[in-house]
Enzyme design. Structure first.
Site, PDB file in Angstrom:
ATOM      1  N   ILE A 130       0.839  -1.198   0.000  1.00 33.51           N
ATOM      2  CA  ILE A 130       0.000   0.000   0.000  1.00 33.51           C
ATOM      3  C   ILE A 130       0.876   1.252   0.000  1.00 33.51           C
ATOM      4  O   ILE A 130       0.383   2.349  -0.197  1.00 33.51           O
ATOM      5  CB  ILE A 130      -0.953   0.043   1.209  1.00 33.51           C
ATOM      6  CG1 ILE A 130      -0.167   0.127   2.529  1.00 33.51           C
ATOM      7  CG2 ILE A 130      -1.908  -1.141   1.208  1.00 33.51           C
ATOM      8  CD1 ILE A 130      -1.003   0.630   3.696  1.00 33.51           C
ATOM      9  N   ASP A 131       2.187   1.076   0.257  1.00 33.13           N
ATOM     10  CA  ASP A 131       3.079   2.239   0.364  1.00 33.13           C
ATOM     11  C   ASP A 131       3.542   2.741  -1.013  1.00 33.13           C
ATOM     12  O   ASP A 131       4.058   3.853  -1.121  1.00 33.13           O
ATOM     13  CB  ASP A 131       4.320   1.889   1.195  1.00 33.13           C
ATOM     14  CG  ASP A 131       3.958   1.396   2.587  1.00 33.13           C
ATOM     15  OD1 ASP A 131       2.855   1.713   3.054  1.00 33.13           O
ATOM     16  OD2 ASP A 131       4.787   0.698   3.195  1.00 33.13           O
ATOM     17  N   ARG A 166     -11.162  22.827  15.025  1.00 34.17           N
ATOM     18  CA  ARG A 166      -9.944  22.171  15.517  1.00 34.17           C
ATOM     19  C   ARG A 166      -8.903  22.041  14.425  1.00 34.17           C
ATOM     20  O   ARG A 166      -9.219  22.086  13.220  1.00 34.17           O
ATOM     21  CB  ARG A 166     -10.268  20.761  15.997  1.00 34.17           C
ATOM     22  CG  ARG A 166     -10.936  20.731  17.341  1.00 34.17           C
ATOM     23  CD  ARG A 166     -11.332  19.314  17.702  1.00 34.17           C
ATOM     24  NE  ARG A 166     -11.833  19.265  19.075  1.00 34.17           N
ATOM     25  CZ  ARG A 166     -12.656  18.345  19.551  1.00 34.17           C
ATOM     26  NH1 ARG A 166     -13.096  17.393  18.753  1.00 34.17           N
ATOM     27  NH2 ARG A 166     -13.043  18.372  20.797  1.00 34.17           N
ATOM     28  N   GLY A 174       3.010   4.234   5.341  1.00 34.95           N
ATOM     29  CA  GLY A 174       3.889   4.565   4.223  1.00 34.95           C
ATOM     30  C   GLY A 174       5.367   4.378   4.495  1.00 34.95           C
ATOM     31  O   GLY A 174       6.189   4.584   3.609  1.00 34.95           O
ATOM     32  N   ARG A 175       5.702   4.051   5.741  1.00 35.73           N
ATOM     33  CA  ARG A 175       7.117   3.879   6.115  1.00 35.73           C
ATOM     34  C   ARG A 175       7.951   5.076   5.649  1.00 35.73           C
ATOM     35  O   ARG A 175       7.593   6.200   5.940  1.00 35.73           O
ATOM     36  CB  ARG A 175       7.665   2.565   5.555  1.00 35.73           C
ATOM     37  CG  ARG A 175       7.024   1.345   6.172  1.00 35.73           C
ATOM     38  CD  ARG A 175       7.851   0.132   5.919  1.00 35.73           C
ATOM     39  NE  ARG A 175       7.957  -0.140   4.488  1.00 35.73           N
ATOM     40  CZ  ARG A 175       8.728  -1.062   3.972  1.00 35.73           C
ATOM     41  NH1 ARG A 175       9.493  -1.808   4.737  1.00 35.73           N
ATOM     42  NH2 ARG A 175       8.754  -1.272   2.670  1.00 35.73           N
TER      43      ARG A 175
HETATM   44  O1  F6P Z   1       4.594  -1.895   4.352  1.00 36.91           O
HETATM   45  C1  F6P Z   1       3.258  -1.703   4.571  1.00 36.91           C
HETATM   46  C2  F6P Z   1       3.004  -1.164   5.926  1.00 36.91           C
HETATM   47  O2  F6P Z   1       1.633  -1.040   5.918  1.00 36.91           O
HETATM   48  C3  F6P Z   1       3.714   0.126   6.324  1.00 36.91           C
HETATM   49  O3  F6P Z   1       3.154   1.266   5.779  1.00 36.91           O
HETATM   50  C4  F6P Z   1       3.633   0.077   7.827  1.00 36.91           C
HETATM   51  O4  F6P Z   1       4.661   0.809   8.432  1.00 36.91           O
HETATM   52  C5  F6P Z   1       3.803  -1.375   8.090  1.00 36.91           C
HETATM   53  O5  F6P Z   1       3.305  -2.065   6.973  1.00 36.91           O
HETATM   54  C6  F6P Z   1       3.124  -1.826   9.348  1.00 36.91           C
HETATM   55  O6  F6P Z   1       3.189  -3.209   9.446  1.00 36.91           O
HETATM   56  P1  F6P Z   1       2.685  -4.060  10.704  1.00 36.91           P
HETATM   57  O7  F6P Z   1       1.841  -3.184  11.541  1.00 36.91           O
HETATM   58  O8  F6P Z   1       1.942  -5.194  10.129  1.00 36.91           O
HETATM   59  O9  F6P Z   1       3.909  -4.480  11.423  1.00 36.91           O
END
Ligand code: F6P
Length: 353
Positions: A130-131, A166, A174-175
């Site tokens: 999704i990122d 607010r 999105g990391r």
């Molecule tokens: O890589 C997809 C992603 O949804 C990132 O955006 C997010 O940081 C990560 O996975 C979170 O993964 P989980 O919560 O499963 O460890």
């Protein structure tokens, strides 16, 4: 040919559509048996392999279903040590697999590439996230759905922000890449969009919100989880020991709220969208893209073009060597057209113009 299919890393809308398309395309061709490996590489790491035969009926009716019928894992590491790799090789032999179609992100591509090098298991890759941060792939399936979900959340947040006057912060996933925050922020008419690629100045964000306090009396801030204030690091939610990608981000929206509140008259609130963005049915666009990816992966298998990952460039499906994708991330260039456009239409990107 005996073909294994696995889904690795975080789940993503459209995974079942890929599993369906790759299985049906290979069966249609007539010379393939397809096996679904359970829970990503974890299904190859135990004392015995965990897999189920995939036939036409088994993959029917799943096109629109979220998640993955095969299960997944984002902590399994088949490259952990020599013993684990040897077990993977034994399980591959026990299943008599000729090739594995690995559906995953850059981490899964890197693991598949490593396993292929160490054990000789042939692999074909299908990018999912999704990122939208996989190198050499302009758009991965799942992204459109996540943008739609985050956009809807932003629109809903706007009506309550407006009513209560607010400043509402909405944190997206999105990391280290800001594609999701950027596109959802634009589609959801956010007033401020903060990306991991552009370090933000809290004073500049506050100044933008103060100017709006005098006019509209509310502001919407869309912030990617990997965003950083100038001079600060990423906000880490947790470290998952043993995972090939141990750092989990999250919480920067709360940090920003604490920084902004003393600088503003309006009340500041934060909503973290989290896994809502990853779950649920894929959009029609993602269903079709995932089907195209699965179909092309089957074509790569049949042409014995192993070691390649399906890609999308413009409207064209193609492929690239998995080695070029492993552990590389496609981030938003700070001079990307959408970033420049956002600035030109008055969106605050968190830095002085
Ligand atoms: O890589 C997809 C992603 O949804 C990132 O955006 C997010 O940081 C990560 O996975 C979170 O993964 P989980 O919560 O499963 O460890």
């Amino acid at each position: 040919m005996r073909v294994g299919v696995l889904t690795g890393g975080g789940d993503c809308p459209g995974l079942n559509a890929v599993i369906r398309a790759v299985t049906k395309s290979l069966i249609h061709h007539g010379r393939c048996e397809v096996l679904g490996i359970l829970d990503g590489f974890e299904g190859l790491m135990g004392e015995a392999p965990r897999a189920v035969p995939l036939d036409w009926e088994r993959v029917s009716g799943i096109l629109h279903v979220g998640g993955t019928m095969l299960g997944t894992s984002n902590s399994a590491n088949p490259l952990r040590d020599a013993a684990t790799l040897a077990q993977v090789a034994r399980n591959v032999q026990a299943l008599a697999l000729d090739v594995v179609v690995a559906i995953g992100g850059d981490g899964t591509m890197s693991l598949a590439h490593g396993v292929a090098e160490a054990t000789g298991l042939q692999c074909v890759g299908v990018p999912k996230t999704i990122d939208n941060d996989i190198a050499h792939c302009e758009r991965s399936f799942g992204f459109d759905t996540a943008v739609a979900t985050a956009t809807e959340a932003l629109r809903r947040i706007e009506s309550t922000a407006n009513s209560h006057h607010r400043v509402m912060i909405v944190e997206t996933m999105g990391r280290h890449a800001g594609w999701l925050a950027l596109e959802a922020g634009l589609a959801g008419a956010a007033d401020v969009i903060l990306l991991p690629e552009i370090d933000h100045d809290v004073q500049a964000v506050a100044a933008h919100c103060r100017a709006r306090e005098a006019r509209q009396r509310y502001s919407i801030i869309c912030i990617g989880e990997g965003a950083k204030a100038r001079g600060a690091g990423e906000t880490v939610r947790e470290q998952v020991a043993g995972s090939p990608d141990p750092v989990r981000l999250g919480g920067v929206g709360h940090v920003l709220r604490l920084q902004l509140q003393p600088l503003l008259n309006s009340e500041v609130r934060t909503t973290v969208l989290g896994h809502v963005q990853r779950g649920g049915e894929p959009t029609p666009f993602d269903r079709v893209l995932a089907t195209r990816f699965g179909h092309h992966a089957a074509e790569l298998v049949l042409a014995r073009r192993f070691g390649e990952m399906v890609t999308l460039s413009g409207a064209r499906i193609s492929s690239v060597a998995m080695a070029c994708v492993a552990n590389v991330q496609r981030t938003v260039p700070p001079d990307h057209e959408l970033v420049t456009m956002a600035r030109d239409i008055g969106v605050c990107l968190g830095n002085a113009p």
